[in-house]
Design a protein around this motif. Structure first.
Motif, PDB file in Angstrom:
ATOM      1  N   SER A 178       0.829  -1.202   0.000  1.00  0.00           N
ATOM      2  CA  SER A 178       0.000   0.000   0.000  1.00  0.00           C
ATOM      3  C   SER A 178       0.866   1.255   0.000  1.00  0.00           C
ATOM      4  O   SER A 178       0.564   2.228  -0.687  1.00  0.00           O
ATOM      5  CB  SER A 178      -0.912   0.006   1.229  1.00  0.00           C
ATOM      6  OG  SER A 178      -1.724  -1.127   1.232  1.00  0.00           O
TER       7      SER A 178
ATOM      8  N   SER B 261       2.181   1.747  -3.504  1.00  0.00           N
ATOM      9  CA  SER B 261       1.196   2.261  -4.464  1.00  0.00           C
ATOM     10  C   SER B 261       0.716   3.650  -4.063  1.00  0.00           C
ATOM     11  O   SER B 261       0.317   4.440  -4.917  1.00  0.00           O
ATOM     12  CB  SER B 261       0.039   1.283  -4.669  1.00  0.00           C
ATOM     13  OG  SER B 261      -0.368   0.715  -3.477  1.00  0.00           O
ATOM     14  N   PHE B 262       0.776   3.971  -2.770  1.00  0.00           N
ATOM     15  CA  PHE B 262       0.474   5.334  -2.335  1.00  0.00           C
ATOM     16  C   PHE B 262       1.449   6.309  -2.987  1.00  0.00           C
ATOM     17  O   PHE B 262       1.097   7.413  -3.390  1.00  0.00           O
ATOM     18  CB  PHE B 262       0.570   5.429  -0.808  1.00  0.00           C
ATOM     19  CG  PHE B 262       0.283   6.796  -0.249  1.00  0.00           C
ATOM     20  CD1 PHE B 262      -1.021   7.206   0.000  1.00  0.00           C
ATOM     21  CD2 PHE B 262       1.318   7.684   0.037  1.00  0.00           C
ATOM     22  CE1 PHE B 262      -1.289   8.465   0.512  1.00  0.00           C
ATOM     23  CE2 PHE B 262       1.055   8.940   0.545  1.00  0.00           C
ATOM     24  CZ  PHE B 262      -0.252   9.328   0.784  1.00  0.00           C
TER      25      PHE B 262
ATOM     26  N   GLY C  31       2.718   5.912  -5.797  1.00  0.00           N
ATOM     27  CA  GLY C  31       2.576   5.844  -7.248  1.00  0.00           C
ATOM     28  C   GLY C  31       3.407   4.742  -7.875  1.00  0.00           C
ATOM     29  O   GLY C  31       3.497   4.629  -9.083  1.00  0.00           O
TER      30      GLY C  31
ATOM     31  N   GLN D 153      -1.152   0.033 -10.753  1.00  0.00           N
ATOM     32  CA  GLN D 153      -1.541   1.177 -11.574  1.00  0.00           C
ATOM     33  C   GLN D 153      -3.060   1.188 -11.799  1.00  0.00           C
ATOM     34  O   GLN D 153      -3.688   0.143 -11.825  1.00  0.00           O
ATOM     35  CB  GLN D 153      -0.820   1.115 -12.927  1.00  0.00           C
ATOM     36  CG  GLN D 153       0.703   1.161 -12.811  1.00  0.00           C
ATOM     37  CD  GLN D 153       1.219   2.434 -12.142  1.00  0.00           C
ATOM     38  OE1 GLN D 153       0.821   3.534 -12.507  1.00  0.00           O
ATOM     39  NE2 GLN D 153       2.094   2.284 -11.153  1.00  0.00           N
ATOM     40  N   PRO D 154      -3.659   2.384 -11.974  1.00  0.00           N
ATOM     41  CA  PRO D 154      -5.089   2.464 -12.237  1.00  0.00           C
ATOM     42  C   PRO D 154      -5.416   1.763 -13.561  1.00  0.00           C
ATOM     43  O   PRO D 154      -4.551   1.712 -14.452  1.00  0.00           O
ATOM     44  CB  PRO D 154      -5.372   3.966 -12.323  1.00  0.00           C
ATOM     45  CG  PRO D 154      -4.055   4.639 -12.388  1.00  0.00           C
ATOM     46  CD  PRO D 154      -3.005   3.667 -11.943  1.00  0.00           C
TER      47      PRO D 154
ATOM     48  N   ASP E 135      -6.788  -0.702  -5.697  1.00  0.00           N
ATOM     49  CA  ASP E 135      -5.740  -0.988  -4.724  1.00  0.00           C
ATOM     50  C   ASP E 135      -5.912  -0.039  -3.553  1.00  0.00           C
ATOM     51  O   ASP E 135      -6.137   1.165  -3.729  1.00  0.00           O
ATOM     52  CB  ASP E 135      -4.364  -0.778  -5.362  1.00  0.00           C
ATOM     53  CG  ASP E 135      -3.260  -0.925  -4.334  1.00  0.00           C
ATOM     54  OD1 ASP E 135      -2.858  -2.075  -4.091  1.00  0.00           O
ATOM     55  OD2 ASP E 135      -2.834   0.096  -3.778  1.00  0.00           O
TER      56      ASP E 135
ATOM     57  N   SER F 117      -3.435   3.038  -3.420  1.00  0.00           N
ATOM     58  CA  SER F 117      -3.712   4.053  -4.447  1.00  0.00           C
ATOM     59  C   SER F 117      -4.984   4.820  -4.134  1.00  0.00           C
ATOM     60  O   SER F 117      -5.082   6.017  -4.402  1.00  0.00           O
ATOM     61  CB  SER F 117      -3.880   3.406  -5.825  1.00  0.00           C
ATOM     62  OG  SER F 117      -3.019   2.334  -5.963  1.00  0.00           O
TER      63      SER F 117
ATOM     64  N   GLU G 261      -5.265   8.734  -3.921  1.00  0.00           N
ATOM     65  CA  GLU G 261      -6.179   9.444  -4.817  1.00  0.00           C
ATOM     66  C   GLU G 261      -7.156  10.301  -4.016  1.00  0.00           C
ATOM     67  O   GLU G 261      -7.385  11.477  -4.313  1.00  0.00           O
ATOM     68  CB  GLU G 261      -6.929   8.405  -5.665  1.00  0.00           C
ATOM     69  CG  GLU G 261      -7.820   8.967  -6.746  1.00  0.00           C
ATOM     70  CD  GLU G 261      -7.054   9.771  -7.773  1.00  0.00           C
ATOM     71  OE1 GLU G 261      -7.641  10.678  -8.370  1.00  0.00           O
ATOM     72  OE2 GLU G 261      -5.837   9.499  -7.980  1.00  0.00           O
TER      73      GLU G 261
END
Lengths: 291, 274
Positions: free
Chosen positions: A228, A231-232, A234, A238-239, A243, A246, A250
């Motif tokens: 996490s 992905s936080f 980036g 990926q979008p 997740d 992310s 976002e």
């Protein structure tokens, strides 16, 4: 010879006392319930979620950025996608990542730890110094470095996390193995003429299993946290793949007015990490009671 | 006299670490007759354990050599020697793997040395357990549930599974209480007669030596100070150190004399005992 897997043998030989200890602690039971609920939700996500089609890039354009209500319990995001659905799918992805990372990191670390701990001498020295080098690098920095020169894909994210996870298992198993090697049953296997492979995998490994199982349980939470975090930032997922990390990142852009975008995914991470930690602590307690 | 089963020729072992030297065994020459129970006695630090480790091939001598059945040890037929020389350890709690069943522990030597076909092995395990006074059903149990005496019997069964000629008994009864100790000694004596085994019985307990040994060798600080038949040595110790050791043992009581008779009688083991 007993051909069953060490794990199966572990549970067969684990005394009822261990299970009694586990179920006597309400926190352990809470952890078990949380973990089971999350597992069931993840496995049956397609059936249990209200809007499984919201996993993709688009949702319901008539209800974009809607606060929690009867139709969307957790609200919707800026694309009109149901947050509850996306959180459940986020759990699914997180658990798959944790399973992949641990199913690679654990065997690698366990074999390194067993061999170094049992063999001793220069083998021990070489393997454990390599392990120390990995342990000396800050994990998030190593992951970011790996992601930096590779593409920031899910696959590379898992690779990065795995690369920094195995040394912890090597350390853990090394320490247990060092202690177990002093036990008489190892000497007995040696005097009987058993092979090194037998001694390491069939005599010592079963005695490392309680520690390994406990650590794996705790680590599911930590791997999810690490994934996490990546992905936080980036890196990693990926979008539009749902997740948890992310989603927090976002949603943070729309704080505090659209609070549900950030709060629910963050709570979701908290709950899963807490669940696996409580379960892991409960297992540790149970194995210790067993002695 | 037939060929000795085990011989030490000027055997020596010196440990060197960080510049300091410890002479654990110094120029020991001895021969052990087949089918005897040979006691090795001495205080801690006298070199008894080093001797055991040398015989088991766990460490290499730094001087002289060992011959087993006339063949230098450790020889090229390493695995054969492994099978023929077995060990029963002092601490029965640690000698059995707590996460393997009793049956798996006893079966291991059969698998390692390819004794019997794999379908015969469970029956062999059962027979071995019965031979040491346990029941076939014990095979499925975890060692956790067994008493100290029962665990020691399992360890003896595991050693017997190798079909050994020589068993090194490293203080096999010192961790057991007195009554259980007597039963285990009785079992060992019975097995020695039935199977024609030779024992190297390492102990510091001279009462046990007097009860079961045929010969005794006394060690002090790595040197052999006296060796001979157990009756002679106890009747007329020639060496001051031996006299001191014997003097430290309580005189033979009537109870001990009776115990000795029962052990020497070597009755077969009673199932479920100890």
């Amino acid at each position: 010879m007993d051909r069953s897997l060490p794990l199966a043998r572990l549970f067969r030989l684990a005394s009822s006392k261990a299970w009694a200890t586990f179920f006597a602690n309400p926190l352990s039971v809470l952890g078990l319930i949380i973990v089971l609920v999350i597992l069931v939700l993840s496995v049956f996500a397609g059936v249990l979620t209200p809007y499984p089609e919201h996993v993709g890039p688009v949702g319901d354009f008539s209800a974009m950025n809607a606060p929690p209500d009867g139709a969307y319990w957790f609200g919707t995001d800026t694309m009109g996608r149901d947050l509850l659905t996306r959180i459940v799918y986020g759990y699914q992805l997180a658990l798959i990542m944790a399973a992949v990372v641990l199913s690679i990191a654990t065997p690698v670390g366990v074999v390194v730890g067993l061999v170094a701990g049992y063999k001793g001498g220069w083998v021990d020295y070489a393997l454990m110094r390599i392990t120390d080098i990995f342990l000396a690098v800050p994990p998030l920095v190593l992951a970011m470095a790996i992601m930096g020169f590779l593409q920031p894909t899910l696959m590379n994210g898992m690779l990065a996390i795995t690369a920094m996870w195995w040394p912890w298992y090597a350390r853990l198993v090394y320490n247990v193995t060092r202690a177990e090697t002093q036990e008489g049953y190892v000497l007995a296997a040696e005097t009987v003429g058993a092979s090194t492979a037998h001694i390491v995998f069939r005599e010592i490994l079963p005695n490392c299993m309680p520690s390994i199982v406990t650590k794996m349980t705790l680590d599911v939470g930590f791997v999810i946290l690490m994934a996490s975090s990546l992905s936080f930032l980036g890196l990693g997922v990926q979008p539009p793949t749902p997740d948890l990390g992310s989603m927090v990142a976002e949603g943070a852009k729309y704080m505090p007015s659209s609070w549900w975008l950030t709060v629910w995914p963050a709570v979701a991470i908290l709950v899963v990490v807490l669940g696996f930690n409580l379960l892991g602590d409960g297992l540790r307690e149970a194995f210790e009671a067993e002695g | 006299m037939s060929e000795p089963i085990l011989e030490f020729d000027n055997l020596g072992k010196t440990f060197e670490a960080d510049g300091s030297r410890v002479v654990a065994l110094d120029d020991v020459s001895l021969a052990f007759e087949r089918r005897g129970c040979h006691a090795i006695v001495g205080e801690s630090g006298s070199g008894k354990t080093t001797l055991a480790n040398l015989v088991l091939g766990l460490i290499r001598p730094t001087g002289g050599g060992i011959r087993f059945n006339g063949v230098p040890l450790p020889g090229e037929r390493g695995i054969e020697h492994r099978r023929a020389i077995q060990l029963v350890q002092q601490n029965p709690l640690s000698a059995l793997n707590p996460r393997r069943s009793v049956g798996a522990s006893v079966r291991l030597p059969l698998d390692v040395h390819g004794i019997g076909t794999s379908s015969e092995r469970p029956a062999r395990v059962a027979a071995l357990l019965e031979e040491v006074g346990l029941e076939a059903a014990h095979a499925r149990r975890s060692p956790r549930g067994l008493s100290g005496g029962q665990r020691q019997r399992v360890a003896i069964a595991r050693a017997l599974a190798c079909e050994p000629e020589l068993i090194v008994l490293d203080e096999p009864t010192s961790a057991l209480d007195v009554l259980v100790q007597a039963r285990v000694l009785q079992l060992l004596e019975h097995l020695r007669r039935e199977r024609g085994l030779t024992y190297l019985f390492i102990t510091h307990d001279l009462a046990v030596v007097r009860a079961v040994a045929t010969t005794v060798s006394v060690f002090q600080r790595g040197r052999l100070v006296e060796s001979g038949g157990v009756e002679e040595i106890f009747a007329a110790p020639r060496n001051d150190y031996t006299r001191q050791l014997i003097g430290a043992v309580p005189v033979v009581t009537e109870a001990e004399a009776r115990l000795r008779e029962t052990i020497r009688a070597g009755a077969p083991p009673t199932p479920g005992a100890g």
